[in-house]
Scaffold this active site. Sequence first.
Site, short mmCIF file in Angstrom:
data_model
loop_
_atom_site.label_atom_id
_atom_site.label_comp_id
_atom_site.label_asym_id
_atom_site.label_seq_id
_atom_site.Cartn_x
_atom_site.Cartn_y
_atom_site.Cartn_z
N GLN A 52 -4.75 3.57 4.27
CA GLN A 52 -4.78 2.41 3.38
C GLN A 52 -4.37 1.18 4.18
O GLN A 52 -3.42 1.24 4.96
CB GLN A 52 -3.84 2.61 2.19
CG GLN A 52 -4.22 3.76 1.29
CD GLN A 52 -3.30 3.88 0.09
OE1 GLN A 52 -2.43 3.06 -0.14
NE2 GLN A 52 -3.49 4.92 -0.69
N VAL A 96 0.86 -1.18 0.00
CA VAL A 96 0.00 0.00 0.00
C VAL A 96 0.90 1.22 0.00
O VAL A 96 2.06 1.17 0.41
CB VAL A 96 -0.96 0.04 1.21
CG1 VAL A 96 -1.96 -1.10 1.14
CG2 VAL A 96 -0.19 0.00 2.52
N SER A 97 0.37 2.35 -0.46
CA SER A 97 1.21 3.54 -0.66
C SER A 97 1.42 4.36 0.60
O SER A 97 2.41 5.06 0.73
CB SER A 97 0.59 4.44 -1.74
OG SER A 97 0.52 3.74 -2.97
N LYS A 98 0.49 4.29 1.56
CA LYS A 98 0.57 5.16 2.73
C LYS A 98 0.62 4.35 4.01
O LYS A 98 -0.06 3.32 4.14
CB LYS A 98 -0.62 6.12 2.76
CG LYS A 98 -0.68 7.07 1.57
CD LYS A 98 -1.87 7.99 1.67
CE LYS A 98 -1.94 8.94 0.47
NZ LYS A 98 -3.11 9.84 0.54
#
Length: 219
Positions: A15, A8-10
């Site tokens: 997220q 996940v990006s965050k």
Amino acid sequence: MLIGYMRVSKADGSQVFDLQRDALLGAGIPADRLYEDYASGKRDDRPGLDACLKALRKDDTLVAWRLDRLGRDLRHLVNLVHDLTGRGVGLKVLAGQGANLDTTTANGRLVFGIFAALAEFERGLTVERTRAGLASARARGRNGGRPFKMTTAKLRLAQAAMGQPGTKVGALCAELGVSRQTLYRHVDPNGALRSDGEKLLGLGRRRPHLIPNPVQVGA
């Protein structure tokens, strides 16, 4: 053996891995064989992916929820799969545009061969556009490449600063936004202009004017 990877990006809690984890567990992957990263897809430093790739052995299969969880871009993904294939490791994707992709099967390898061809096509277009842009710039009298960072204002500041005994070159370069090499091409350690500095200020290397001898009266 199946090994799963999630990303996940965050890392701020906005997220979560729940959807990916549930899909990977549902595909038969034990929880202790799941690797994860909190990282943007464009970042190179992904310790979870690095650990996952090191854990893979011949005849293992790397499983990802979607292709965009795994590769930074198409070329990175193709290179990754080539590396895995060379090690005898397969790749399986569960959802998204690459759903049901499985390089352990003949059909899966065929599909990924198409991906590889598209990546090569994309690279060729990029090279072609770059060359065309450079040729167009040259035709208009401009050369490609990065612009010079040294300016006349920065050069004057560098001259004044380099003449001071307490000046730290590293700090000066950081303040001016130039490298040491660029700085020393323009001024010497005492602040005197060098050839590039003279060119930037439009001075060039002027030859000294010869002053003629005065005409003697009554000669």
